[in-house]
Design a protein around this motif. Structure first.
Motif, PDB file in Angstrom:
ATOM      1  N   GLN A  99      -3.725 -32.179 -38.787  1.00 50.00           N
ATOM      2  CA  GLN A  99      -4.098 -31.108 -39.708  1.00 50.00           C
ATOM      3  C   GLN A  99      -4.886 -30.027 -38.978  1.00 50.00           C
ATOM      4  O   GLN A  99      -4.688 -28.834 -39.218  1.00 50.00           O
ATOM      5  N   ASP A 100      -5.771 -30.433 -38.068  1.00 45.12           N
ATOM      6  CA  ASP A 100      -6.524 -29.454 -37.270  1.00 45.12           C
ATOM      7  C   ASP A 100      -5.565 -28.593 -36.452  1.00 45.12           C
ATOM      8  O   ASP A 100      -5.738 -27.378 -36.350  1.00 45.12           O
ATOM      9  N   GLY A 101      -4.542 -29.221 -35.869  1.00 43.15           N
ATOM     10  CA  GLY A 101      -3.546 -28.479 -35.095  1.00 43.15           C
ATOM     11  C   GLY A 101      -2.759 -27.514 -35.961  1.00 43.15           C
ATOM     12  O   GLY A 101      -2.485 -26.376 -35.555  1.00 43.15           O
ATOM     13  N   ILE A 102      -2.394 -27.949 -37.148  1.00 44.17           N
ATOM     14  CA  ILE A 102      -1.676 -27.077 -38.082  1.00 44.17           C
ATOM     15  C   ILE A 102      -2.547 -25.887 -38.456  1.00 44.17           C
ATOM     16  O   ILE A 102      -2.085 -24.734 -38.461  1.00 44.17           O
ATOM     17  N   ASP A 103      -3.821 -26.159 -38.770  1.00 40.81           N
ATOM     18  CA  ASP A 103      -4.744 -25.083 -39.135  1.00 40.81           C
ATOM     19  C   ASP A 103      -4.914 -24.085 -37.996  1.00 40.81           C
ATOM     20  O   ASP A 103      -4.918 -22.867 -38.220  1.00 40.81           O
ATOM     21  N   ASP A 104      -5.044 -24.586 -36.758  1.00 40.36           N
ATOM     22  CA  ASP A 104      -5.172 -23.714 -35.593  1.00 40.36           C
ATOM     23  C   ASP A 104      -3.929 -22.842 -35.420  1.00 40.36           C
ATOM     24  O   ASP A 104      -4.033 -21.631 -35.159  1.00 40.36           O
ATOM     25  N   LEU A 105      -2.762 -23.441 -35.554  1.00 42.86           N
ATOM     26  CA  LEU A 105      -1.514 -22.701 -35.399  1.00 42.86           C
ATOM     27  C   LEU A 105      -1.377 -21.635 -36.482  1.00 42.86           C
ATOM     28  O   LEU A 105      -1.004 -20.489 -36.200  1.00 42.86           O
ATOM     29  N   GLU A 106      -1.697 -21.984 -37.714  1.00 42.54           N
ATOM     30  CA  GLU A 106      -1.624 -21.010 -38.804  1.00 42.54           C
ATOM     31  C   GLU A 106      -2.577 -19.848 -38.554  1.00 42.54           C
ATOM     32  O   GLU A 106      -2.236 -18.689 -38.819  1.00 42.54           O
ATOM     33  N   GLN A 107      -3.768 -20.135 -38.020  1.00 41.91           N
ATOM     34  CA  GLN A 107      -4.727 -19.082 -37.722  1.00 41.91           C
ATOM     35  C   GLN A 107      -4.210 -18.177 -36.612  1.00 41.91           C
ATOM     36  O   GLN A 107      -4.338 -16.958 -36.681  1.00 41.91           O
ATOM     37  N   GLN A 108      -3.589 -18.777 -35.592  1.00 38.30           N
ATOM     38  CA  GLN A 108      -3.022 -17.978 -34.504  1.00 38.30           C
ATOM     39  C   GLN A 108      -1.899 -17.072 -35.003  1.00 38.30           C
ATOM     40  O   GLN A 108      -1.789 -15.910 -34.602  1.00 38.30           O
ATOM     41  N   ILE A 109      -1.082 -17.600 -35.885  1.00 39.87           N
ATOM     42  CA  ILE A 109       0.007 -16.797 -36.448  1.00 39.87           C
ATOM     43  C   ILE A 109      -0.555 -15.656 -37.283  1.00 39.87           C
ATOM     44  O   ILE A 109      -0.105 -14.510 -37.185  1.00 39.87           O
ATOM     45  N   GLU A 110      -1.562 -15.970 -38.083  1.00 45.75           N
ATOM     46  CA  GLU A 110      -2.193 -14.939 -38.910  1.00 45.75           C
ATOM     47  C   GLU A 110      -2.831 -13.859 -38.034  1.00 45.75           C
ATOM     48  O   GLU A 110      -2.672 -12.660 -38.303  1.00 45.75           O
ATOM     49  N   ASP A 111      -3.523 -14.270 -36.979  1.00 44.94           N
ATOM     50  CA  ASP A 111      -4.149 -13.313 -36.061  1.00 44.94           C
ATOM     51  C   ASP A 111      -3.093 -12.437 -35.385  1.00 44.94           C
ATOM     52  O   ASP A 111      -3.289 -11.230 -35.212  1.00 44.94           O
ATOM     53  N   ALA A 112      -1.969 -13.033 -35.006  1.00 51.10           N
ATOM     54  CA  ALA A 112      -0.913 -12.299 -34.315  1.00 51.10           C
ATOM     55  C   ALA A 112      -0.231 -11.289 -35.240  1.00 51.10           C
ATOM     56  O   ALA A 112       0.169 -10.216 -34.798  1.00 51.10           O
ATOM     57  N   THR A 113      -0.104 -11.635 -36.505  1.00 44.47           N
ATOM     58  CA  THR A 113       0.571 -10.722 -37.442  1.00 44.47           C
ATOM     59  C   THR A 113      -0.342  -9.584 -37.875  1.00 44.47           C
ATOM     60  O   THR A 113       0.142  -8.553 -38.349  1.00 44.47           O
ATOM     61  N   GLU A 114      -1.648  -9.757 -37.729  1.00 42.48           N
ATOM     62  CA  GLU A 114      -2.596  -8.700 -38.103  1.00 42.48           C
ATOM     63  C   GLU A 114      -2.701  -7.628 -37.030  1.00 42.48           C
ATOM     64  O   GLU A 114      -3.190  -6.542 -37.271  1.00 42.48           O
ATOM     65  N   GLN A 115      -2.252  -7.923 -35.836  1.00 41.14           N
ATOM     66  CA  GLN A 115      -2.397  -6.964 -34.729  1.00 41.14           C
ATOM     67  C   GLN A 115      -1.358  -5.894 -34.772  1.00 41.14           C
ATOM     68  O   GLN A 115      -0.376  -5.773 -35.174  1.00 41.14           O
TER      69      GLN A 115
END
Length: 108
Positions: free
Chosen positions: A92-108
């Protein structure tokens, strides 16, 4: 992360298969406490956290042996439950990290 999930799923399926093929003789009734003590609950959570920090091997599996020091006072059954919960927590921690990275990448 997918490998850990797959490994956990395979382990769970193997466990369920082993349990379902056991002889159907009734077990004698045993008396157990209804709820774990606060110390046991703390030990279990410490064990879960320790297992979640174990790095996966090259094949994605998380070794269950050697048992982390935080888990030494648990019974085999309690350790297995904590081990599976620790893997789940790590996934779950890995999923949360990946989702955060995707969110950060789409905001740029």
């Amino acid at each position: 992360m997918r490998t850990r999930t797959a490994a956990a799923s395979i382990l769970l399926a193997a466990t369920l298969t082993a349990c379902s093929t056991a002889p159907s003789t009734p077990e004698p009734a045993t008396t157990t406490s209804a709820a774990p003590t606060a110390d046991t609950a703390t030990t279990v959570q410490d064990c879960i956290d320790a297992v979640a920090e174990i790095p996966a091997g090259p094949d994605g599996s998380v070794p269950s042996d050697p048992v982390p020091a935080e888990c030494a006072d648990l019974s085999d059954s309690e350790y297995l439950d904590a081990y599976m919960d620790g893997i789940s927590q790590s996934n779950q921690d890995g999923i949360d990290d990946l989702e955060q990275q995707i969110e950060d990448a789409t905001e740029q």
